[in-house]
Design a protein around this motif. Structure first.
Motif, mmCIF file in Angstrom:
data_model
loop_
_atom_site.group_PDB
_atom_site.id
_atom_site.type_symbol
_atom_site.label_atom_id
_atom_site.label_comp_id
_atom_site.label_asym_id
_atom_site.label_seq_id
_atom_site.Cartn_x
_atom_site.Cartn_y
_atom_site.Cartn_z
ATOM 1 N N SER A 113 0.861 -1.173 0.000
ATOM 2 C CA SER A 113 0.000 0.000 0.000
ATOM 3 C C SER A 113 0.893 1.217 0.000
ATOM 4 C CB SER A 113 -0.902 0.016 1.238
ATOM 5 O OG SER A 113 -0.134 0.083 2.414
ATOM 6 N N GLY A 114 0.359 2.355 -0.451
ATOM 7 C CA GLY A 114 1.179 3.547 -0.433
ATOM 8 C C GLY A 114 0.660 4.599 -1.366
ATOM 9 N N SER A 115 1.437 5.661 -1.545
ATOM 10 C CA SER A 115 1.014 6.787 -2.355
ATOM 11 C C SER A 115 1.341 6.573 -3.807
ATOM 12 C CB SER A 115 1.724 8.050 -1.846
ATOM 13 O OG SER A 115 3.110 7.915 -2.027
ATOM 14 N N SER A 159 4.305 8.449 10.590
ATOM 15 C CA SER A 159 2.848 8.527 10.663
ATOM 16 C C SER A 159 2.190 8.080 9.364
ATOM 17 C CB SER A 159 2.411 9.953 11.003
ATOM 18 O OG SER A 159 2.837 10.862 9.996
ATOM 19 N N ASP A 160 2.923 8.109 8.267
ATOM 20 C CA ASP A 160 2.446 7.587 6.975
ATOM 21 C C ASP A 160 3.482 6.585 6.479
ATOM 22 O OD1 ASP A 160 0.991 7.153 4.688
ATOM 23 O OD2 ASP A 160 1.545 9.045 3.717
ATOM 24 N N ALA A 161 3.694 5.546 7.276
ATOM 25 C CA ALA A 161 4.829 4.640 7.074
ATOM 26 C C ALA A 161 4.812 3.970 5.718
ATOM 27 C CB ALA A 161 4.850 3.583 8.176
ATOM 28 N N ALA A 162 3.621 3.631 5.183
ATOM 29 C CA ALA A 162 3.542 2.870 3.938
ATOM 30 C C ALA A 162 3.934 3.675 2.709
ATOM 31 C CB ALA A 162 2.133 2.315 3.751
ATOM 32 N N GLY A 178 6.076 3.559 -2.121
ATOM 33 C CA GLY A 178 5.202 2.452 -1.775
ATOM 34 C C GLY A 178 4.372 1.925 -2.925
ATOM 35 N N SER A 179 3.801 2.815 -3.724
ATOM 36 C CA SER A 179 2.934 2.333 -4.799
ATOM 37 C C SER A 179 3.730 1.670 -5.910
ATOM 38 C CB SER A 179 2.077 3.469 -5.358
ATOM 39 O OG SER A 179 2.878 4.474 -5.917
ATOM 40 N N ALA A 180 4.967 2.115 -6.128
ATOM 41 C CA ALA A 180 5.819 1.437 -7.108
ATOM 42 C C ALA A 180 6.116 0.015 -6.653
ATOM 43 C CB ALA A 180 7.113 2.217 -7.323
ATOM 44 N N ASN A 181 6.388 -0.143 -5.370
ATOM 45 C CA ASN A 181 6.633 -1.476 -4.831
ATOM 46 C C ASN A 181 5.393 -2.352 -4.943
ATOM 47 O OD1 ASN A 181 8.221 -3.458 -3.398
ATOM 48 N ND2 ASN A 181 6.990 -2.980 -1.597
ATOM 49 N N SER A 182 4.231 -1.768 -4.692
ATOM 50 C CA SER A 182 2.987 -2.527 -4.796
ATOM 51 C C SER A 182 2.755 -3.013 -6.219
ATOM 52 C CB SER A 182 1.808 -1.662 -4.356
ATOM 53 O OG SER A 182 1.918 -1.295 -3.004
#
Length: 251
Positions: free
Chosen positions: A29-31, A154-157, A198-202
């Motif tokens: 999960s992520g931005s 606080s927005d770890a992902a 994060g979103s690239a990893n996802s």
């Protein structure tokens, strides 16, 4: 054939399991991620100059001489078909970010692996009060997207730790026959770990280089080199399409 390969390289996706963890064992999960031709500025040391993975990040492979060296290194990687995923579980590689792993850099220093690699690649590091390990904020120059991320716990992902050679891929290429301690090594080896968007990893999931490459085109040869370095260190093959894709990035 080469044109078809390049098209395939741009598609890339990877499944998530029901728990939100990708099939390679990394959080899913992520931005949103960026793209373009970046991936070199500020992202770290070229993998050719960082064979142990202890130096910062993943810098681009730029010169013709270095690209030739990259092709030579990738050429040493063996190939075979991808095996069955039967029996794979993230826990087969030990609990996540174990500090008690033997025979890998940064282990047994009192800090978990995740915080070790965040500290390795981040800048302007700030730690939890009273802790020498737990990061609460940092700046990351993400090699996969070329973005600069102002990360906070606080927005770890927003920043996730990518296993460059995904754990599920490792399992299918031979790690299913390893001992638990051997699997812990590849799961916690800094050579195989990069903090990234994060979103690239996802989007990567447990894909190999034939079906996923970093959005930043300028870093793709370096990514292929790092994938090859992990494969060679752990005597794991890659699929023939993945090797072809890796070679194409550095040709």
């Amino acid at each position: 054939m080469a044109g078809m390969t390049v098209i395939a390289l741009l598609a890339g996706c990877g499944p998530l399991d029901a728990g939100g963890v990708d099939a390679g064992g990394d959080r899913g999960s992520g931005s949103g991620s960026g793209g373009g031709d970046g991936g070199g500025k500020g992202t770290g040391v070229s993998p050719l100059d960082n064979p142990k993975g202890t130096e910062r990040g993943l810098g681009a492979v730029r010169s013709d001489k270095d690209r030739a060296a990259a092709v030579k290194l990738i050429g040493k990687v063996a190939t075979k078909g991808r095996g069955a995923k039967t029996g794979y579980d993230r826990d087969e590689f030990g609990y996540a970010w174990a500090d008690n792993t033997d025979d890998v850099p940064m282990a047994r220093n009192g800090c978990d692996t995740r915080n070790d690699v965040l500290a390795r690649d981040g800048e302007d590091l700030k730690y939890r009060s009273g802790s020498k390990c737990v990061l609460v904020s940092m700046t990351l120059h993400d090699p996969y997207t070329g973005k600069t991320i102002e990360w906070s716990k606080s927005d770890a992902a927003e920043v996730q730790i990518d296993h460059v050679m995904p754990l599920s891929y490792d399992w299918q290429m031979g790690a299913s026959r390893w001992t638990k301690s051997e699997r812990m090594r590849i799961a916690n080896d800094p050579l195989n770990l990069l903090p990234v968007d994060g979103s690239a990893n996802s989007s990567k999931g447990d894909s190999g280089p034939a079906t996923w490459l970093p959005p930043a085109r300028g870093i793709r040869c370096a990514y292929a080199v790092r994938f090859a370095q992990v494969a060679l260190k752990y005597d794991l093959p890659v699929t023939a399409p993945d090797k072809e894709a890796m070679l194409a990035q550095c040709a």
